[in-house]
Write an enzyme that holds these catalytic residues in place. Structure first.
Site, PDB file in Angstrom:
ATOM      1  N   CYS A   1       2.016   2.975   2.351  1.00 50.78           N
ATOM      2  CA  CYS A   1       3.040   3.051   3.399  1.00 50.78           C
ATOM      3  C   CYS A   1       3.783   1.741   3.573  1.00 50.78           C
ATOM      4  CB  CYS A   1       2.418   3.486   4.723  1.00 50.78           C
ATOM      5  SG  CYS A   1       1.814   5.177   4.695  1.00 50.78           S
TER       6      CYS A   1
ATOM      7  N   GLU B   1       3.126  -1.255   4.554  1.00 53.63           N
ATOM      8  CA  GLU B   1       2.969  -2.165   5.689  1.00 53.63           C
ATOM      9  C   GLU B   1       1.868  -3.202   5.473  1.00 53.63           C
ATOM     10  OE1 GLU B   1      -0.255   0.784   6.866  1.00 53.63           O
ATOM     11  OE2 GLU B   1       1.566   0.726   5.663  1.00 53.63           O
TER      12      GLU B   1
ATOM     13  N   ASN C   1       0.832  -1.211   0.000  1.00 54.98           N
ATOM     14  CA  ASN C   1       0.000   0.000   0.000  1.00 54.98           C
ATOM     15  C   ASN C   1       0.861   1.253   0.000  1.00 54.98           C
ATOM     16  OD1 ASN C   1       0.922  -0.498   2.652  1.00 54.98           O
ATOM     17  ND2 ASN C   1      -0.697   0.796   3.493  1.00 54.98           N
TER      18      ASN C   1
END
EC number: 1.17.4.1
Length: 721
Positions: free
Chosen positions: A386, A388, A384
């Protein structure tokens, strides 16, 4: 923040002066307690005069419901007496902001305001109350228990949930989405439409480009017709720019590409500072999916083959993302029906490093690492905004009018974070804390409205995947006299997340008794128990504290470390009753909520003991580290840039052993670093078993006490939760 709300403005410069002055003195005079005077001044001079006054709880509640500020459906799950008791209980905890930034962040970004932006309608306690009313789903006793965990800063819901809970005019409770794009015009068109819809609702969207045919590939068997992925990237970037939440902020988007895709170098060139405007991508984030074989080729100084995804699909009936390039590399290399081009593997990694220095991009997802850890039968193909979230997805099929022929399975992120320091202080209540956190995130997954993206709705309804994360690691270590780069820090991180993982799986197992198993549980490594072999089929003392200091901390806070026998019993229960959630843990960057909670972000070290932030018209805000004082200053003194990449990667790798998804890993480099240094960091993270690399931040040398200068990267407001 909803589209109708505006941030209150200051009437005069005098409004700003006193609390900004106090805040600045915390840095100038190294008197960190002065920052608390800034908080008090801010509340008295700015907040109270702009807070609407009510003479009773009932008068306030009636006003907020009648004028469409609060959602009556949430309120009506409780009696007025229960609402009043929960509110009274919230204020009885006597919550206080630990620093000025926390107070500013709440009133600037989270507090409910009148539609004209002139008055505040909530304090922190009121926002927490609306969260627990929603998350407890009408259970009064549970609401009181959850209230304690949130208001004591033990558990913090992600920004979309914390901001929107209980509001009548609101955004979604989930704001992070992942979409596959397949190699046909219908899939591309549907992805753009869905992106517009999700971005309109404040969502951040990551999209997979790996399966799109390369530039020069055939169209209808006519050679050299395809334009490749760059025009699709341009369309997506324009879509995010257009869907800008009524001008409040531009939509957030990312695209991921497998590094053995033939367009990979052009993909990277779009972020060059001197890129031609025809191909330059300014606001779209880039991510690369890199398998083990690529590192092996670079190690041997070999050329790396880039394989036509069009030919792979024609030959094998599978998309590029759905095969293991590491396992099939030499078969693909020898297959004459697969077109291929070659680039230097080392030159490829050098290009990545150059771009990291220029822009901070691309993100890196270690393909084989995450798939080895994957408990599910389908492959993980992307992450995604970020880096994670790592979950499998399945492709959709469409008719020519873009309606679904077959709804695939895409991904949404339901996030929240434990405050490590406060979680440890909860002691014997840690299991209950994690149980309540998992139940809260699970509820968000079940009440989220995802009709605009049917494939995401299907993935969510079948899997109810969660992402329980953590923050304030450096804060906890420093306040317990542990240096971030010490063996004790790694030891604590390892055992803390080992303990959290146990309680998270236990919580989901209990939920399964009430709500049922997630779809396809029986076809996972959870069901046959093999996922848990790392806990049940090792020496009984393998997962124990290795340093006396860390063992003493767990004893001091009365946090019980699960034994191997505990795990064996839990695994038996999971095999019998299942899990309610396909995924349980993911550690996001926690930008906004770390400031709100006055703690250190995620698992990262602080940048400096007193961070400098630029906040709009206010200018600089000085943010002291968690509970910073003269006694613990030495443990904060060496910040992320001074520590270098190895200690940060060591910490992330220790936690990653127990996190079933990924951890946002940011690398911090000085301007003295070279591309060779960055390549060493990639290799070190890869060898240590990290799942991904998020941003690379490069600090420029500046005069002492001036603002910390880094490559300016637009932080993801969605995923930094």
């Amino acid at each position: 923040m909803t589209s109708k709300e505006k941030i209150p403005t200051f009437n005069t410069e005098e409004d700003v002066e006193s609390y900004i002055s106090f805040n600045a003195q915390a840095k100038i005079y190294d008197d960190f307690a002065i920052d608390l005077q800034a908080v008090e001044s801010y509340i008295q001079e700015h907040v109270k005069p702009k807070t609407k006054v009510f003479h009773s709880t009932k008068e306030r509640l009636d006003f907020l419901i009648k004028n469409d500020y609060y959602d009556e459906k949430i309120i009506n799950m409780y009696s007025f007496e229960q609402f009043e008791e929960i509110t009274h209980k919230a204020y009885s905890y006597r919550f206080r902001y630990a620093n000025f930034m926390g107070a500013f962040k709440f009133y600037n970004a989270y507090a409910l305001k009148t539609f004209d932006g002139k008055y505040y309608l909530e304090n922190y306690e009121d926002r927490v109350v609306m969260n627990v009313l929603m998350l407890a789903n009408g259970n009064f006793n549970k609401a009181l228990k959850l209230l304690k965990q949130i208001i004591l800063n033990r558990f913090q819901p992600a920004t979309p949930t914390f901001l929107n809970a209980g509001r009548k005019k609101r955004g979604e409770f989930v704001s992070c989405y992942l979409l596959r794009i397949e190699d046909n015009m219908e899939s591309i068109g549907r992805a753009i439409t869905t992106t517009l819809q999700l971005s309109k609702r404040d969502g951040g969207v990551a999209l997979l480009l790996s399966n799109l045919r390369e530039a020069g590939a055939p169209i209808k068997k006519i050679e050299n017709q395809s334009s490749g992925i760059i025009p699709i990237m341009k369309l997506l970037e324009d879509s995010f720019s257009y869907s800008n939440q009524l001008g409040q902020r531009q939509g957030a988007g990312a695209v991921y590409l497998h590094c053995h895709h033939p367009d990979v170098m052009q993909f990277l060139d779009t972020k060059r500072e001197n890129a031609d405007e025809k191909i330059r991508i300014k606001s779209l984030s880039l991510g690369l999916v890199i398998p083990d074989i690529t590192f092996q080729l670079a190690k041997n100084n070999e050329m790396m083959a880039l394989f036509s995804p069009y030919d792979i699909y024609q030959e094998y009936g599978k998309a590029l993302s759905d095969i293991s390039v590491t396992e099939m590399y030499y078969e693909l290399l020898e297959n004459q029906r697969i077109k291929k081009t070659f680039i230097s593997a080392r030159k490829f990694f050098q290009t990545i490093a150059e771009l990291h220095f220029e822009s901070g991009y691309p993100y890196i997802l270690f393909d084989d690492t995450v798939n080895r850890r994957n408990a599910h039968k389908n492959r993980i193909v992307m992450s995604n905004l970020c880096s994670e979230i790592v979950q499998p997805s399945l492709p959709s099929e469409f008719y020519s009018d873009l309606t679904f022929k077959k709804v695939g399975s895409d991904i949404s992120c339901n996030l929240g974070s434990l405050n490590i320091a406060r979680a440890m202080e909860s002691g014997s209540e840690l299991a209950e804390l994690i149980q309540l956190a998992i139940e809260s995130l699970d509820l968000v997954s079940r009440i989220s409205s995802l009709e605009t993206a049917p494939s995401i709705k299907k993935g969510n309804s079948e899997n109810h995947a969660l992402g329980l994360g953590a923050m304030n690691l450096h804060g906890f270590l420093a306040t317990n006299a542990i240096y971030y780069d010490s063996k004790e820090a790694v030891d604590f991180t390892n055992i803390f997340f080992y303990t959290v993982a146990y309680h998270a799986f236990s919580a989901s197992n209990k939920l399964a008794l009430e709500l049922g198993k997630f779809k396809d549980f029986e076809n996972t490594k959870f069901a046959d128990g093999s996922y848990f072999d790392k806990y049940t089929k090792v020496a009984s003392d393998f997962w124990t504290c290795k340093t006396e200091k860390v063992q003493a901390l767990f004893d001091k806070y009365q946090v019980k470390i699960p034994t191997q026998e505990n795990w064996k019993q839990l695994v038996a229960s999971i095999q019998k009753d299942g899990l309610a959630n396909s995924h349980l843990m993911a550690i996001a960057p926690t930008g906004s909520i770390s400031y709100l909670s006055s703690c250190t972000p995620s698992l990262q070290p602080v940048v400096s003991p007193v961070e400098v932030r630029k906040e709009g018209k206010l200018g600089r805000i000085y943010v002291p580290a968690y509970k910073l004082d003269n006694d613990n200053y030495q443990y904060f003194k060496d910040g992320a840039y001074e520590l270098g990449f190895e200690p940060i990667i060591n910490i992330v790798a220790a936690a990653q052993q127990h996190v079933d998804q990924a951890i946002s890993l940011t690398l911090f480099m000085t301007d003295k670093a070279t591309t060779r240094d960055l390549n060493k960091a990639y290799i070190y993270a890869f060898k240590k078993g990290c799942s991904s690399i998020y941003y690379v931040r490069v600090r420029q040398d500046v005069l002492k006490d001036s603002e910390d200068h880094t490559i300016k990267i637009k932080d993801c407001e969605v995923c930094s939760i």
